[in-house]
Design an enzyme around this catalytic site. Structure first.
Site, PDB file in Angstrom:
ATOM      1  N   GLY A  35      37.559  56.594  44.255  1.00 43.82           N
ATOM      2  CA  GLY A  35      37.928  55.180  44.120  1.00 43.82           C
ATOM      3  C   GLY A  35      37.008  54.460  43.140  1.00 43.82           C
ATOM      4  O   GLY A  35      37.402  53.513  42.472  1.00 43.82           O
ATOM      5  N   THR A  47      28.157  57.663  45.481  1.00 45.88           N
ATOM      6  CA  THR A  47      28.452  56.411  44.762  1.00 45.88           C
ATOM      7  C   THR A  47      29.312  55.519  45.658  1.00 45.88           C
ATOM      8  O   THR A  47      30.070  56.024  46.482  1.00 45.88           O
ATOM      9  CB  THR A  47      29.189  56.752  43.450  1.00 45.88           C
ATOM     10  N   GLY A  48      29.206  54.196  45.435  1.00 47.10           N
ATOM     11  CA  GLY A  48      30.077  53.265  46.158  1.00 47.10           C
ATOM     12  C   GLY A  48      29.287  52.271  46.986  1.00 47.10           C
ATOM     13  O   GLY A  48      28.054  52.314  47.035  1.00 47.10           O
ATOM     14  N   SER A  49      30.017  51.359  47.635  1.00 52.27           N
ATOM     15  CA  SER A  49      29.353  50.275  48.356  1.00 52.27           C
ATOM     16  C   SER A  49      28.644  50.765  49.616  1.00 52.27           C
ATOM     17  O   SER A  49      27.615  50.196  50.010  1.00 52.27           O
ATOM     18  CB  SER A  49      30.373  49.179  48.701  1.00 52.27           C
ATOM     19  N   GLU A  93      30.240  63.542  41.775  1.00 53.34           N
ATOM     20  CA  GLU A  93      30.122  63.594  43.238  1.00 53.34           C
ATOM     21  C   GLU A  93      30.436  65.003  43.740  1.00 53.34           C
ATOM     22  O   GLU A  93      29.725  65.539  44.601  1.00 53.34           O
ATOM     23  CB  GLU A  93      31.062  62.579  43.888  1.00 53.34           C
ATOM     24  N   LYS A 122      38.447  54.218  57.183  1.00 51.81           N
ATOM     25  CA  LYS A 122      38.783  55.287  56.219  1.00 51.81           C
ATOM     26  C   LYS A 122      39.390  56.524  56.911  1.00 51.81           C
ATOM     27  O   LYS A 122      39.890  57.424  56.243  1.00 51.81           O
ATOM     28  CB  LYS A 122      37.530  55.715  55.441  1.00 51.81           C
ATOM     29  N   LYS A 131      38.360  61.224  47.342  1.00 55.04           N
ATOM     30  CA  LYS A 131      37.270  60.452  46.750  1.00 55.04           C
ATOM     31  C   LYS A 131      37.604  60.114  45.296  1.00 55.04           C
ATOM     32  O   LYS A 131      38.479  60.712  44.699  1.00 55.04           O
ATOM     33  CB  LYS A 131      35.962  61.247  46.794  1.00 55.04           C
TER      34      LYS A 131
HETATM   35  C1  5RP Z   1      33.379  56.810  44.252  1.00 50.26           C
HETATM   36  C2  5RP Z   1      33.737  57.239  45.614  1.00 50.26           C
HETATM   37  C3  5RP Z   1      33.237  56.398  46.731  1.00 50.26           C
HETATM   38  O1  5RP Z   1      32.404  57.174  47.532  1.00 50.26           O
HETATM   39  C4  5RP Z   1      34.419  55.900  47.510  1.00 50.26           C
HETATM   40  O2  5RP Z   1      35.232  55.131  46.625  1.00 50.26           O
HETATM   41  C5  5RP Z   1      33.998  55.035  48.701  1.00 50.26           C
HETATM   42  O3  5RP Z   1      33.447  53.843  48.261  1.00 50.26           O
HETATM   43  P1  5RP Z   1      33.038  52.673  49.268  1.00 50.26           P
HETATM   44  O4  5RP Z   1      31.884  53.153  50.054  1.00 50.26           O
HETATM   45  O5  5RP Z   1      32.698  51.523  48.343  1.00 50.26           O
HETATM   46  O6  5RP Z   1      34.249  52.370  50.121  1.00 50.26           O
HETATM   47  O7  5RP Z   1      34.382  58.233  45.835  1.00 50.26           O
HETATM   48  O8  5RP Z   1      33.974  57.608  43.286  1.00 50.26           O
END
Ligand code: 5RP
Length: 228
Positions: A98, A27-29, A105, A123, A96
């Site tokens: 965020g 999940t995430g961008s 996950e 990161k 993880k």
């Molecule tokens: C979601 C997560 C995401 O993988 C993490 O927040 C990274 O997100 P992004 O790729 O948007 O920086 O752990 O629960």
């Protein structure tokens, strides 16, 4: 428009995908970029893939990109999981959650024969912990868990639903998120176990010993970290 770092990381992970695989989709961008690239490859090359998503976000995006979904009930073991991270250290310890999707996950990522992390190189940190540690909790146990985290030396904060939701954020699983600031985490495994032992905790956003490899992208290229 995705950052070049996220794009490069996603492109590197895409090279690991081959026909016939069952994939875990994080999940995430950054994962959103990966899903877009994956959909394109499936269309162009006619790949036969099955995807197990970790959130409504990744499920809906996968469908929009023409990917076929399934569940862990049908595919308890995945060939490859690809997921983002909020922090990563050189030993592939992750924070993880965020995006509040940490529980699914962790279940999906730990079900894969190979788990690959994709992220912007910003990161990468020497020691994880600056990013407040997400902990998914049963709403009923919120106060108890927050007290226990404070006793452990963390600063717990109930995550807010933001501009479009009054009160706490509610996860895809119907729970709350407590973000616990520890500044730095000396022993991620010990802290993961300690928090997980608190009744009412559903999952902790510490991913220790799970990732096999990380692709960290930026303007200069892709840095690869592998589990030794
Ligand atoms: C979601 C997560 C995401 O993988 C993490 O927040 C990274 O997100 P992004 O790729 O948007 O920086 O752990 O629960």
């Amino acid at each position: 428009m995705a950052s070049v770092g996220k794009l490069r990381a996603a492109e590197a992970a895409l090279k690991e995908v081959s026909d016939g695989q069952v994939l875990g989709i994080g999940t995430g961008s950054t994962v959103a970029v990966f899903i877009g690239l994956l959909g394109k490859r499936v269309k162009e090359e006619g790949l036969d893939l099955i995807c197990v998503p970790t959130s409504y976000q990744s499920a809906y995006l996968a469908v929009e990109n023409g990917l076929r979904l399934s569940t862990l009930d049908e595919h308890p073991t995945l060939d490859l999981a690809v997921d983002g991270t909020d922090e990563i250290d050189p030993n592939l310890n992750l924070i993880k959650g965020g995006g509040a999707a940490l529980t699914k996950e962790k279940v999906v990522d730990s079900s894969a024969k190979r788990f690959v992390v994709i992220a912007d190189s910003s990161k990468l940190v020497e020691r994880i912990g600056k990013f407040p540690l997400p902990v998914e909790v049963l709403p009923f146990a919120r106060a108890k868990v927050m007290r226990a985290i404070a006793v452990m030396g963390g600063e717990p904060r109930l995550r807010d639903g933001g501009d479009r939701k009054d009160g706490p954020l509610v996860t895809d699983n119907g729970n709350f998120i407590v973000d616990a600031s520890f500044k730095e985490i000396i022993d991620p495994r010990a802290l993961e176990i300690e928090i997980k032992m608190v009744p009412g905790v559903v999952e902790v956003g510490l991913f220790v010993g799970l990732a096999h490899c990380a692709y960290l992208g930026d303007g200069a290229g892709v840095r690869i970290l592998s589990r030794s």
